[in-house]
Motif scaffolding. Structure first.
Motif, PDB file in Angstrom:
ATOM      1  N   PHE A  19       0.806  -1.219   0.000  1.00  0.00           N
ATOM      2  CA  PHE A  19       0.000   0.000   0.000  1.00  0.00           C
ATOM      3  C   PHE A  19       0.843   1.275   0.000  1.00  0.00           C
ATOM      4  O   PHE A  19       0.302   2.368  -0.122  1.00  0.00           O
ATOM      5  CB  PHE A  19      -0.929  -0.003   1.224  1.00  0.00           C
ATOM      6  N   TYR A  20       2.151   1.154   0.125  1.00  0.00           N
ATOM      7  CA  TYR A  20       2.989   2.346   0.206  1.00  0.00           C
ATOM      8  C   TYR A  20       2.937   3.172  -1.077  1.00  0.00           C
ATOM      9  O   TYR A  20       3.102   4.390  -1.052  1.00  0.00           O
ATOM     10  CB  TYR A  20       4.443   1.957   0.500  1.00  0.00           C
ATOM     11  N   LYS A  21       2.686   2.513  -2.226  1.00  0.00           N
ATOM     12  CA  LYS A  21       2.666   3.241  -3.495  1.00  0.00           C
ATOM     13  C   LYS A  21       1.531   4.258  -3.550  1.00  0.00           C
ATOM     14  O   LYS A  21       1.576   5.211  -4.326  1.00  0.00           O
ATOM     15  CB  LYS A  21       2.535   2.263  -4.658  1.00  0.00           C
ATOM     16  N   TYR A  22       0.494   4.065  -2.722  1.00  0.00           N
ATOM     17  CA  TYR A  22      -0.632   5.004  -2.720  1.00  0.00           C
ATOM     18  C   TYR A  22      -0.403   6.176  -1.761  1.00  0.00           C
ATOM     19  O   TYR A  22      -1.184   7.114  -1.738  1.00  0.00           O
ATOM     20  CB  TYR A  22      -1.919   4.283  -2.316  1.00  0.00           C
ATOM     21  N   LEU A  23       0.665   6.103  -0.967  1.00  0.00           N
ATOM     22  CA  LEU A  23       0.916   7.156   0.014  1.00  0.00           C
ATOM     23  C   LEU A  23       1.692   8.315  -0.579  1.00  0.00           C
ATOM     24  O   LEU A  23       1.707   9.406  -0.027  1.00  0.00           O
ATOM     25  CB  LEU A  23       1.683   6.570   1.207  1.00  0.00           C
ATOM     26  N   THR A  32       1.013   7.303   9.929  1.00  0.00           N
ATOM     27  CA  THR A  32      -0.226   6.810  10.521  1.00  0.00           C
ATOM     28  C   THR A  32      -0.513   5.390  10.071  1.00  0.00           C
ATOM     29  O   THR A  32      -0.917   4.532  10.865  1.00  0.00           O
ATOM     30  CB  THR A  32      -1.410   7.719  10.122  1.00  0.00           C
ATOM     31  N   PHE A  33      -0.279   5.128   8.794  1.00  0.00           N
ATOM     32  CA  PHE A  33      -0.526   3.797   8.231  1.00  0.00           C
ATOM     33  C   PHE A  33       0.416   2.772   8.855  1.00  0.00           C
ATOM     34  O   PHE A  33      -0.010   1.693   9.279  1.00  0.00           O
ATOM     35  CB  PHE A  33      -0.339   3.847   6.717  1.00  0.00           C
ATOM     36  N   ILE A  34       1.697   3.108   8.928  1.00  0.00           N
ATOM     37  CA  ILE A  34       2.692   2.157   9.436  1.00  0.00           C
ATOM     38  C   ILE A  34       2.529   1.923  10.935  1.00  0.00           C
ATOM     39  O   ILE A  34       2.553   0.778  11.409  1.00  0.00           O
ATOM     40  CB  ILE A  34       4.111   2.659   9.114  1.00  0.00           C
ATOM     41  N   ASP A  35       2.355   3.026  11.688  1.00  0.00           N
ATOM     42  CA  ASP A  35       2.276   2.904  13.147  1.00  0.00           C
ATOM     43  C   ASP A  35       0.923   2.381  13.623  1.00  0.00           C
ATOM     44  O   ASP A  35       0.843   1.708  14.653  1.00  0.00           O
ATOM     45  CB  ASP A  35       2.545   4.261  13.804  1.00  0.00           C
ATOM     46  N   GLY A  36      -0.139   2.705  12.881  1.00  0.00           N
ATOM     47  CA  GLY A  36      -1.478   2.378  13.374  1.00  0.00           C
ATOM     48  C   GLY A  36      -1.947   0.974  13.043  1.00  0.00           C
ATOM     49  O   GLY A  36      -2.839   0.435  13.719  1.00  0.00           O
ATOM     50  N   ILE A  37      -1.370   0.353  12.006  1.00  0.00           N
ATOM     51  CA  ILE A  37      -1.860  -0.945  11.544  1.00  0.00           C
ATOM     52  C   ILE A  37      -0.824  -2.037  11.831  1.00  0.00           C
ATOM     53  O   ILE A  37       0.344  -1.918  11.445  1.00  0.00           O
ATOM     54  CB  ILE A  37      -2.181  -0.904  10.040  1.00  0.00           C
ATOM     55  N   ARG A  38      -1.277  -3.093  12.472  1.00  0.00           N
ATOM     56  CA  ARG A  38      -0.404  -4.230  12.744  1.00  0.00           C
ATOM     57  C   ARG A  38      -0.405  -5.211  11.579  1.00  0.00           C
ATOM     58  O   ARG A  38       0.660  -5.672  11.161  1.00  0.00           O
ATOM     59  CB  ARG A  38      -0.846  -4.943  14.025  1.00  0.00           C
ATOM     60  N   ILE A  68      -5.998  -5.481  11.801  1.00  0.00           N
ATOM     61  CA  ILE A  68      -5.631  -5.496  13.215  1.00  0.00           C
ATOM     62  C   ILE A  68      -4.876  -4.206  13.527  1.00  0.00           C
ATOM     63  O   ILE A  68      -3.891  -3.877  12.856  1.00  0.00           O
ATOM     64  CB  ILE A  68      -4.756  -6.712  13.564  1.00  0.00           C
ATOM     65  N   LEU A  69      -5.354  -3.472  14.529  1.00  0.00           N
ATOM     66  CA  LEU A  69      -4.799  -2.157  14.857  1.00  0.00           C
ATOM     67  C   LEU A  69      -3.839  -2.218  16.042  1.00  0.00           C
ATOM     68  O   LEU A  69      -3.954  -3.086  16.916  1.00  0.00           O
ATOM     69  CB  LEU A  69      -5.931  -1.183  15.187  1.00  0.00           C
ATOM     70  N   ASN A  70      -2.939  -1.240  16.060  1.00  0.00           N
ATOM     71  CA  ASN A  70      -2.053  -1.059  17.219  1.00  0.00           C
ATOM     72  C   ASN A  70      -2.670  -0.137  18.258  1.00  0.00           C
ATOM     73  O   ASN A  70      -2.200  -0.074  19.388  1.00  0.00           O
ATOM     74  CB  ASN A  70      -0.703  -0.499  16.764  1.00  0.00           C
ATOM     75  N   ARG A  71      -3.693   0.600  17.847  1.00  0.00           N
ATOM     76  CA  ARG A  71      -4.442   1.444  18.789  1.00  0.00           C
ATOM     77  C   ARG A  71      -5.888   1.496  18.324  1.00  0.00           C
ATOM     78  O   ARG A  71      -6.194   1.217  17.171  1.00  0.00           O
ATOM     79  CB  ARG A  71      -3.849   2.859  18.869  1.00  0.00           C
ATOM     80  N   ILE A  74      -9.011   4.297  13.678  1.00  0.00           N
ATOM     81  CA  ILE A  74      -8.663   4.170  12.265  1.00  0.00           C
ATOM     82  C   ILE A  74      -9.450   5.219  11.495  1.00  0.00           C
ATOM     83  O   ILE A  74     -10.580   5.566  11.870  1.00  0.00           O
ATOM     84  CB  ILE A  74      -8.969   2.748  11.730  1.00  0.00           C
ATOM     85  N   SER A  75      -8.848   5.745  10.429  1.00  0.00           N
ATOM     86  CA  SER A  75      -9.523   6.774   9.633  1.00  0.00           C
ATOM     87  C   SER A  75      -9.995   6.193   8.310  1.00  0.00           C
ATOM     88  O   SER A  75      -9.469   5.180   7.829  1.00  0.00           O
ATOM     89  CB  SER A  75      -8.587   7.956   9.369  1.00  0.00           C
ATOM     90  N   ALA A  76     -10.964   6.869   7.706  1.00  0.00           N
ATOM     91  CA  ALA A  76     -11.469   6.449   6.403  1.00  0.00           C
ATOM     92  C   ALA A  76     -10.377   6.538   5.339  1.00  0.00           C
ATOM     93  O   ALA A  76     -10.394   5.793   4.359  1.00  0.00           O
ATOM     94  CB  ALA A  76     -12.667   7.307   6.010  1.00  0.00           C
ATOM     95  N   ASN A  77      -9.391   7.439   5.524  1.00  0.00           N
ATOM     96  CA  ASN A  77      -8.291   7.559   4.555  1.00  0.00           C
ATOM     97  C   ASN A  77      -7.489   6.273   4.468  1.00  0.00           C
ATOM     98  O   ASN A  77      -7.046   5.867   3.383  1.00  0.00           O
ATOM     99  CB  ASN A  77      -7.361   8.714   4.946  1.00  0.00           C
ATOM    100  N   ILE A  78      -7.293   5.620   5.605  1.00  0.00           N
ATOM    101  CA  ILE A  78      -6.561   4.358   5.617  1.00  0.00           C
ATOM    102  C   ILE A  78      -7.348   3.287   4.872  1.00  0.00           C
ATOM    103  O   ILE A  78      -6.805   2.531   4.060  1.00  0.00           O
ATOM    104  CB  ILE A  78      -6.280   3.909   7.060  1.00  0.00           C
ATOM    105  N   LEU A  79      -8.651   3.229   5.127  1.00  0.00           N
ATOM    106  CA  LEU A  79      -9.492   2.237   4.463  1.00  0.00           C
ATOM    107  C   LEU A  79      -9.518   2.481   2.951  1.00  0.00           C
ATOM    108  O   LEU A  79      -9.551   1.528   2.159  1.00  0.00           O
ATOM    109  CB  LEU A  79     -10.912   2.278   5.026  1.00  0.00           C
ATOM    110  N   GLU A  80      -9.500   3.747   2.548  1.00  0.00           N
ATOM    111  CA  GLU A  80      -9.506   4.073   1.120  1.00  0.00           C
ATOM    112  C   GLU A  80      -8.241   3.555   0.440  1.00  0.00           C
ATOM    113  O   GLU A  80      -8.283   3.063  -0.688  1.00  0.00           O
ATOM    114  CB  GLU A  80      -9.631   5.590   0.939  1.00  0.00           C
ATOM    115  N   ILE A  81      -7.102   3.648   1.123  1.00  0.00           N
ATOM    116  CA  ILE A  81      -5.841   3.140   0.578  1.00  0.00           C
ATOM    117  C   ILE A  81      -5.913   1.632   0.387  1.00  0.00           C
ATOM    118  O   ILE A  81      -5.522   1.089  -0.650  1.00  0.00           O
ATOM    119  CB  ILE A  81      -4.670   3.518   1.513  1.00  0.00           C
TER     120      ILE A  81
END
Length: 278
Positions: A19-23, A32-38, A68-71, A74-81
């Motif tokens: 998913f990094y190519k969309y960032l 946020t993507f790297i730290d928030g998602i396990r 699976i989250l680390n906290r 989660i935002s809709a932006n992450i889900l969109e990616i």
């Protein structure tokens, strides 16, 4: 408890690097993507091959993805990616420790020829004990299955699918044909075909510089369509000014419309002065 048929099981882990190519260069969103998602796991695929539900007009497959989250956020932006990589209708099961939510969105088709769609808004359940989350397959085809998923998650019916751009274009083309503006009509159709071609190329292109070039060409074509539509709208609604025949300037005319003026135009004997309204 979410209990989907075993025939739908996938359980394929999706590396976060996908998913990094969309960032792009958005360092904040990337952090946020790297730290928030396990982890991200594609756990089910609901299709005509894995269930008894035939394909719908809009929906051919539904992905069930577990995040699976680390906290507990989660935002809709992450889900969109994540949705961009999946590139199909999806339902997200979001988990943090023993808590969970289910998310989905009101996908709307924007290009019927390519099947391209976008998400207008995301909806989710309240946080609850993960084992208490429920999701039931129900419907005569996959359109209805997804719409029922939406109802279970959002608590309201799925929005009516409306191709607003197509409807607007059809109305303008009809007016243009009636007005005989064939040249502008042909230009409009050619630009629409160009836009569809550019959209297809953007979906497949992986190189960033070429993506930028395609995006620029797409924007220019869209702006040109706007100019043509404005021009056609201006030419279609032409109102001829009302021609008013000037009334003859007589004493009776002045008296009927301007009695006070008429009184002032007379001398004491009642004879009118020489006058002119011009």
């Amino acid at each position: 408890m979410i209990d989907l048929p075993e025939t739908t099981n996938v359980y394929r882990r999706m590396p976060k690097e996908l998913f990094y190519k969309y960032l792009n260069d958005d360092s904040t969103l990337k952090k946020t993507f790297i730290d928030g998602i396990r982890s991200i796991i594609w756990i089910n695929t609901i299709s005509s091959e894995t269930t008894n539900s035939p394909k719908g007009k809009h929906v051919t497959e539904i992905a069930i993805v577990e995040i699976i989250l680390n906290r507990q956020a989660i935002s809709a932006n992450i889900l969109e990616i994540v949705n961009r990589e999946i590139d199909q209708y999806a339902v997200f099961i979001v988990r943090y420790e023993e808590w969970g939510q289910i998310w989905c969105c009101d996908h709307q088709l924007i290009n019927p020829e390519t099947g391209l769609f976008n998400c207008q808004n995301y909806y989710q359940t309240n946080w609850m004990i993960a084992d208490e989350l429920t999701l039931k397959i129900d419907g005569g085809n996959l359109d209805q299955v997804y719409e029922n998923f939406f109802m279970q998650i959002a608590g309201k019916p799925f929005p009516v699918r409306v191709d607003r751009n197509r409807k607007q274009t059809d109305e303008i083309i009809k007016k243009v044909e009636q007005a005989g503006q064939n040249e502008q009509l042909e230009s409009l159709k050619a630009l629409e075909a160009l836009i569809k071609s550019l959209e297809r190329q953007m979906e497949k292109e992986m190189q960033f510089d070429k993506q930028v070039k395609l995006a620029t060409d797409l924007k220019n074509a869209q702006e040109e369509i706007k100019k043509i539509k404005r021009s056609m709208s201006t030419h279609i609604e032409i109102h001829q000014p009302e021609i008013v025949v000037a009334q003859e300037e007589t004493a009776e005319t002045v008296r009927s419309f301007f009695p006070n003026v008429y009184m002032k135009m007379q001398d004491r004997t009642g004879n009118p002065f020489e006058y002119s309204l011009l």
